[in-house]
Structure formats: structure tokens, C-alpha cells
Design an enzyme around this catalytic site. Structure first.
Site, PDB file in Angstrom:
ATOM      1  CB  ALA A  12      78.119  57.274  59.721  1.00  0.00           C
ATOM      2  CB  ALA A  34      73.258  48.124  50.889  1.00  0.00           C
ATOM      3  CB  CYS A  43      71.705  49.817  69.117  1.00  0.00           C
ATOM      4  SG  CYS A  43      73.176  50.588  68.486  1.00  0.00           S
ATOM      5  CG  ASP A 282      79.862  51.035  62.904  1.00  0.00           C
ATOM      6  OD1 ASP A 282      80.144  51.976  63.666  1.00  0.00           O
ATOM      7  OD2 ASP A 282      78.910  50.261  63.095  1.00  0.00           O
ATOM      8  CE1 TYR A 427      71.131  62.799  99.398  1.00  0.00           C
ATOM      9  CE2 TYR A 427      71.378  64.875 100.574  1.00  0.00           C
ATOM     10  CZ  TYR A 427      71.031  63.543 100.564  1.00  0.00           C
ATOM     11  OH  TYR A 427      70.589  62.935 101.718  1.00  0.00           O
TER      12      TYR A 427
END
Lengths: 450, 450
Positions: A12, A34, A43, A282, A427
Site C-alpha cells: 500500500a 520499519a 506473498c 492491511d 474457445y
């Protein structure tokens, strides 16, 4: 020149920084990070730990130099400790113990989340791990490399639990997963069963309905995980993967309103109640488009989108975050499980009149080599016939996630089940069928109702 | 009991039959099938000829017994020769030479298409093949098996030409493709180039800008293909794959109105101008949703949908075929090329103000094994910002076709490029990125315009 300060260097925060500089290159953008790892794909940690990604540095979405070349000032190892909304300043402590103050015109709080700490005794014992930050990943990697554990218990059968069952198995460990209820309960039990079978095929032991109450020291340096039912499972290490909690304390101390599950309250424009303070990712509540209310659902995709909106509004833009459908996907060994929107019971609890149809079919024409089975379920409102949700489980090669994206795109547009059948989808025998499985399932639904 | 007669046992005809019986099981449904192969996937013929599908019988979407168990009467080897709209009857000649008449309350014409015969001399020479019907497939298979040709020229570089270049190469032949303009011109040149490179990588020779004027007997039983530029290319066999023409003569003789490229004119309900006569599939004009006009675009997906609509209306339903976006996909060796909607120049000619953005990126996070490059282009109207088209070329494993389906779903819903960025699509590193490539390309477009 306006000063934009951003607390947090993950999805973010960096998205906000990039968007602000993109639209207003004159803005002075400072990101307080940090740790020393801005813009890392956390992830990707399970794939680093599995050995599939040999070099952790490749997990960076962008290198530090790439961020700097966009004119973003990064302050690494700066732990923000206080926001003063009256003075419009942020105080941070550096890793060297220095206290520094940053003045802002606009502030974006993107402090992320921390691993949830369930009420289990012994969480601080050596050999007990969490996985959320790069530091968590390094600690676990070092332990795996130096201590060479043979066995692991994973507490929790959600996305991280499942990915780490895969990763630690690849790493040669014997893995036991303890699930409070069932495996991957973000999908219906019939689909969760396929995941359980895939775990079993890969020799992962699964215990469902296990309420873990304590982790204890066992014999020969091992750990023992004790459940309320009196079960004791021994292993060299334990990974606790029971979800995340928003890191909202800093904002709360400054007077930010806090909402569901402790997350920061935000407007659609990602504003907090504090003047000129936005929040994203988050650490905030997320608007759910179908539920029509705020939920706590920390996801990387959402963090990127919210950060982009916050970054745009921070420099004077007018954009709203349109909300989430909770679209999610996870790969577990050779299986992919994905969902979007609402399950039947979630839809019912939200006041819809849902009906769910399921179908097993092939991902592409069965006569063409490599066809694999696909289990799909669609949830539709019986009165409006509007699509509410979809879930698919199938092989990694079965284009599961993008089929769920088709459903997500349809849901975003309030598509009816009838319109889904009418969609002009692609398809050729090696990739699909004249009616895509998603459309076959819609026809199945119509057959239940007609 | 109403008598529904359907002429044609391929996609449209069988879809109509199934839908009619599904909704009105009391209907007497008779399908006149010219050959003995109802409900075969003719799209699968290239994969039978390549050897990837060993048994041609597996190409059947459904077996004859499955169709019969749905209460459909099949009249195989019944070649319809006349429709009498006044008497409401159809005359057919059986393979045994018997003339039979079928009385209908409602008729559906689903006679399909035939291979286009370009104005080239020598099309009837031995060793010259077309590929459209099961009979064509059997003839080619027999020739490949018994004559063991070493080389082939393919005239035409569209879908069938490309698939057969792949198939005959797999079969061990040395293949030369002659393209009138460029390879696979259903996509933009930058994407067509990737296809040309893939052909070259697989030792297929490609000649672009070749106007073939004759096929002649060459030395030692070989054929020579002569082009207007004076080129002569020798090969053991020639496949002519220059498109299809609607098989509309039967309907036209009965008084059906004929429209673009000789296709049968139909209403949105798939009615012809003849009372109680519907038509569907490759023999009819197709409504294009974006062009807002009828086109001739024979596709299996469209045939299924039109057949379903015709079947529903034939038994008293009220459904319209909503139209096509021209969504198409083809696999060529390890590459998949797909498109939906309009190319830039097509959009411009249709009166839009298009702008197209392109992007090369990875199909999933580059750090996760197996990532492959993806080339994507999005065409958007500059005044309305509504999405008009999308094209993607990438590896077979790159979920190309379903990403194009996401675009097709968005186009069907008049989605703007801004809303495309907002879509809540799925993400896990093995299958995508926090912003899907489709969304990255939308952001690229916004960057061009903002």
C-alpha cells in the site's frame, strides 16, 4: 512543494508513493520503512522457503534504486513511533536509536498487519514461528538451514498454512496441519475436500477440528502441540498461521477511529478521521462491494488498489476505492483453489436469496492431451438472478484463477446468470470448450431453477 | 405434439435440438444429418491430424446414444435438398438414394459452412486438400498415412492454416505457409510477429505477401504452387485454408433472404424471413455487439449460442442472441494467441476514437518458476474511455485465453478503462501479479492519455 509522508514500505505504501509521484512529480514523497526491505512481495515468502525461489532478493517488486529513480525518498529502518496530527509530524526511531521527526502536509498510514497471536500457550518457545514479514522469513530460513528439522506442525489451514504445508514438504519435512474446523474453509466443503486429498497425496497429515491450546517442550529438543481433545503431536518445529491483525496502534494513539477487528476506519477516498491523514492496506477496514459494509480482509491486491487511491487523493485527486469482492487464489502442490464474491451461507446471512450450483467438468476438451478435472460452484441470487459468487478448484494448468477473474468481472458488473451464459468467451480445444466451464455451471444453475 | 425439424447435426443444430427438448420434452425433434457424424468437434480435426488425438471418435461432443437418450431423433446420411415453406416440409435424399419428406411445424436451418474456394487454378488436383468436415479430415488422414508425404504447402495463414502448420510439422512434414498478407492478421503486427517467430522456431517456412494463382502438377508426382510474383514452391501436398463460405443455398432456394457474404439473414431471435423457419450457426449472419451491425464470422462458440437461442424460440420461447465480440483463440506450437472486440483500425473504421496501448510483462511473478512473457494490447475509446478490444499472445501455460475472457466480459459490460483497473482480480505469485497484466496494460493506456 507539498510534503507527503508515508508510513510503511510494503504494497500500500509504495503504491501510494508511486501514484503520487506519477500524477504530481513535484511532490516531495518520503516513505518511512520499519525494516530494510521496501516493496517486497511477502506473498512470495512461502516459495522462498520451499526452495522454489532460490534468491530472496528477487522477491522485490522493485529494487530500491528503481524506487529512488521515481523520486521517492526512502528512510529505511525508521520505526514510526508517534503521529502528532496537530503539529502534522511523525516521529520515528532509527535502528541506531536516533529519534527523527518528519513534517507532513499529507500523511498516509500504511503500517500493514501482524500475525495473529491466538490464545495458545508457548508461542514464544524456540522453534515456534510466524510468517508475515521478511524478518519472519529470514528467521525460518535460517532455522531450516541450520537446524535441519525433520518434522513440522502447522497450526491453521488457511492460505499461509496451506502454502507452507506445500513448502515444508518440498523442503523434505514431514508436515502435520492442524485445522480448527476444516481445511481451506474459504471454499465449500466439496472443494475443500479436493485440497485435503491433494495434501494427503503429498503425505501431509491433516487433523480437522483440532483446537490447539498449548505448545510445550517435548523430549530431545522437540516440541509438542497439545489440543483440547487431549491430542499431543510432536514435531521439531511449529508454524502458527492463524491469520493477521491490523497494525493500527500507531494511528489509534494519534486519535484515528478504529473499526472492525481493530482496523483503521477509512472513507471511500481512504481518509481517516484525522485531517490530512489517509490510510491504506492491511491496517484498514475494506469496503465489501457485495456485503455493502466494511470488513477486515487483508489482501495484497486490495493493498495495491487502496494505496493507489490514497496516493492519488493525497496530491489533490478525487478517487474512491470501489471495494473488494474478496477474490483470492492459492496454489497448493499441483492444485489451485480460487474464489470470488460470497459463498452460499455468506450470501444468505447478508440477506440474499442464494442458490448454488456445482459442476465437475474438464478444463479443456477431454480429447486434447492434458485435460484435467475442474470443480466449480456458482452462487446466484434467486430473485434478481444476479451472480453473487464463484469458486473453482483444479489443476495448476487449468486456468483456474483467470476463470475466477471472469466471474469477478461479471460480479462487478451485476451480471445475471443469464448474461453469463451469453458471454462471448474464447474457445479452442486445448484451452476450453465451446461453453466455458463457468458457463456450463451457469446452465446447471438455470436447470435447477427453470 | 409439435414437430421440430433441424437441418444440420453440427454445433448449432445439436445445441438447438438439446435446448428444445430440455425446455419442452414433449417436442418431437428430428435432426437431419448430411453425414454420419453428428455433434462432432470439427475444431478438433487439426489435433487428430497432428496425432495428438489418436482416436477420431473421441472428437464427438456427445455420442449418438447420448443424443438419442435425450429424445432426439437423428436421421444420419440424410442430405436435405429442398425446403417447401408453404407445405412446411423438407425433402432429403439418403445415402442409399431414397427420397424422404419431413413435415415440420418449426424448422431450424443449421447447414453450416463450406471451405472457401479461392480463385486459384488446380484446386481439384490430387494432393490438394481442404479442412472443414469430418470427411475432409478422414481424406487427409488417409493420405498422410498411406502416401507419407514429406512436405506440404499451406495456402492461408489464419486459424486453420496455423493449426495445420503445427499439426503437419508434428507429423514430420516440412511445411511452408503462404500468407496473402501477414501471418495471423486477426491480431496486430507486433503480436503476429511472435507467431511468425514461433513458426520459425519450429522450422515452418513462412512467405508473407504471396498471392497464389495456381497449383500445378510438378515433377515426380509432386505439386507446385505458383504465386503472382512468379514464385514456384514444390511440395508433396497442398492444404488450402483461406476461410469459409456459408452453406446457404438450400435456404436461399426456399426464399430465405440472404445478407452479407451470402449468409442467411436472421433476426435477433434467429428467425429467417420465412414463417416458422429459424437459422443458426455458420450459415447465418452474426450480430456484432460493438460494430452494431451484422457480419459473417463463423465460430463454434457463436454456433452453440445461436443454436441454443433458436431451439428455445422454436418451442415458443422468447430469447434474443445478444451478439458476438469476435472472441477467438488459437494455439500454435507452444504459443496461444487470443483476441476479443476490435483492433484499433477496425474501431476507427467503425467510428470510434480508439487508442491502443501495449505492454510486455510476465504471466506471473517473475521470481516464481515457469514465468513466461506475455504481450498484451488494449484498445479503448478516447472519448467514452470504454474498452473496445484486447489481444494477448503468450505461452500455452500463461492463461492467455482466460485473460482475454476477462476482457471480453468487461467489454460486454461497457467497462471503462478506469473500471478495469479497479476490478478485484485474483493474485498469487504462481498465477499472476497484484495487478493482472490486463490491468497493467490499462494503466499503461491511462499513462498515455493522462
Amino acid at each position: 512543494m507539498a510534503h507527503l509522508v508515508i508510513i510503511g514500505g510494503s504494497d500500500a505504501g509504495i503504491s501510494a508513493a508511486i501514484r503520487a509521484r506519477e500524477l504530481a512529480p513535484e511532490t516531495d514523497v518520503t516513505v518511512l520503512v520499519a525494516d530494510r526491505f521496501p516493496n517486497y512481495s511477502i506473498c512470495g515468502l512461502p516459495f522462498y522457503l520451499s526452495g522454489e525461489v532460490p534468491d530472496w532478493q528477487t522477491l522485490a517488486h522493485r529494487r530500491i534504486s528503481q524506487l529512488q529513480s521515481r523520486g521517492i525518498t526512502l528512510r529505511l529502518a525508521h520505526d514510526a513511533t508517534q503521529i502528532d496530527p496537530a503539529a502534522k509530524s511523525v516521529t520515528a526511531i532509527t535502528s541506531g536509536g536516533r529519534v527523527r521527526t518528519f513534517i507532513y502536509d499529507v500523511l498516509i498510514v500504511a503500517t500493514g498487519a501482524v500475525s495473529a497471536r491466538p490464545s495458545i500457550e508457548g508461542l514464544d518457545l524456540p522453534g515456534v514461528f510466524f510468517l508475515r514479514s521478511m524478518a519472519d522469513g529470514f528467521a525460518l530460513q535460517q532455522y531450516l538451514t541450520t537446524s535441519e528439522p525433520k518434522s513440522a506442525v502447522i497450526v491453521g489451514a488457511g492460505y499461509i498454512g496451506m502454502e507452507m504445508a506445500d513448502a515444508l514438504t518440498r523442503r523434505g519435512l514431514s508436515v502435520t496441519v492442524l485445522a480448527r474446523s476444516t481445511v481451506l474453509k474459504t471454499v465449500d466443503p466439496s472443494l475443500g475436500r479436493l485440497v485435503r486429498d491433494e495434501l494427503a497425496r503429498n503425505r501431509v497429515k491433516v487433523v480437522e477440528g483440532a483446537a490447539v491450546i498449548a505448545i510445550e517442550k517435548g523430549r530431545r529438543g522437540r516440541l509438542a502441540v497439545r489440543s483440547a481433545e487431549g491430542r499431543r503431536i510432536h514435531a521439531d518445529m511449529v508454524l502458527v498461521a492463524t491469520g493477521s491483525d491490523p497494525e493500527s496502534a500507531l494511528a489509534a494513539r494519534a486519535g484515528a477511529s478504529i473499526g472492525i477487528q481493530g482496523a483503521i476506519r477509512v472513507s471511500p477516498a481512504m481518509e481517516t478521521n484525522l485531517p490530512d491523514v489517509y490510510a491504506a492496506g492491511d491496517c484498514v477496514e475494506t469496503w465489501h462491494r457485495l456485503l455493502g459494509k466494511y470488513v477486515y480482509m487483508p489482501l495484497g491486491t486490495t493493498a495495491h488498489k487502496q494505496g493507489r487511491v490514497a496516493g492519488e487523493n493525497a496530491i489533490g485527486g478525487h478517487r474512491d476505492f470501489p471495494g473488494s469482492l474478496g477474490t483470492q487464489v492459492v496454489k497448493i502442490f499441483d492444485l489451485v483453489a480460487a474464489r470470488t464474491g460470497l459463498l452460499d451461507r455468506e450470501a444468505f446471512e447478508a440477506g440474499f436469496l442464494p442458490r448454488t450450483a456445482g459442476l465437475q467438468t474438464w478444463d479443456h476438451k477431454a480429447y486434447y492431451p492434458g485435460a484435467t478435472p475442474l470443480l466449480i460452484r456458482l452462487t446466484v441470487d434467486r430473485s434478481s438472478r444476479v451472480l453473487l459468487g464463484g469458486q473453482i478448484v483444479g489443476h495448476y494448468s487449468a486456468e483456474v484463477s483467470k476463470r475466477v477473474d471472469v466471474i469477478a468481472t461479471a460480479i462487478s458488473n451485476q451480471t445475471t446468470v443469464d448474461d453469463l451464459v451469453d458471454l462471448d468467451l474464447s474457445y479452442t480445444p486445448p484451452t476450453g470448450s465451446p461453453w466455458d466451464p463457468v458457463q456450463m455451471c451457469a446452465q446447471e444453475w438455470l436447470g435447477l431453477v427453470d
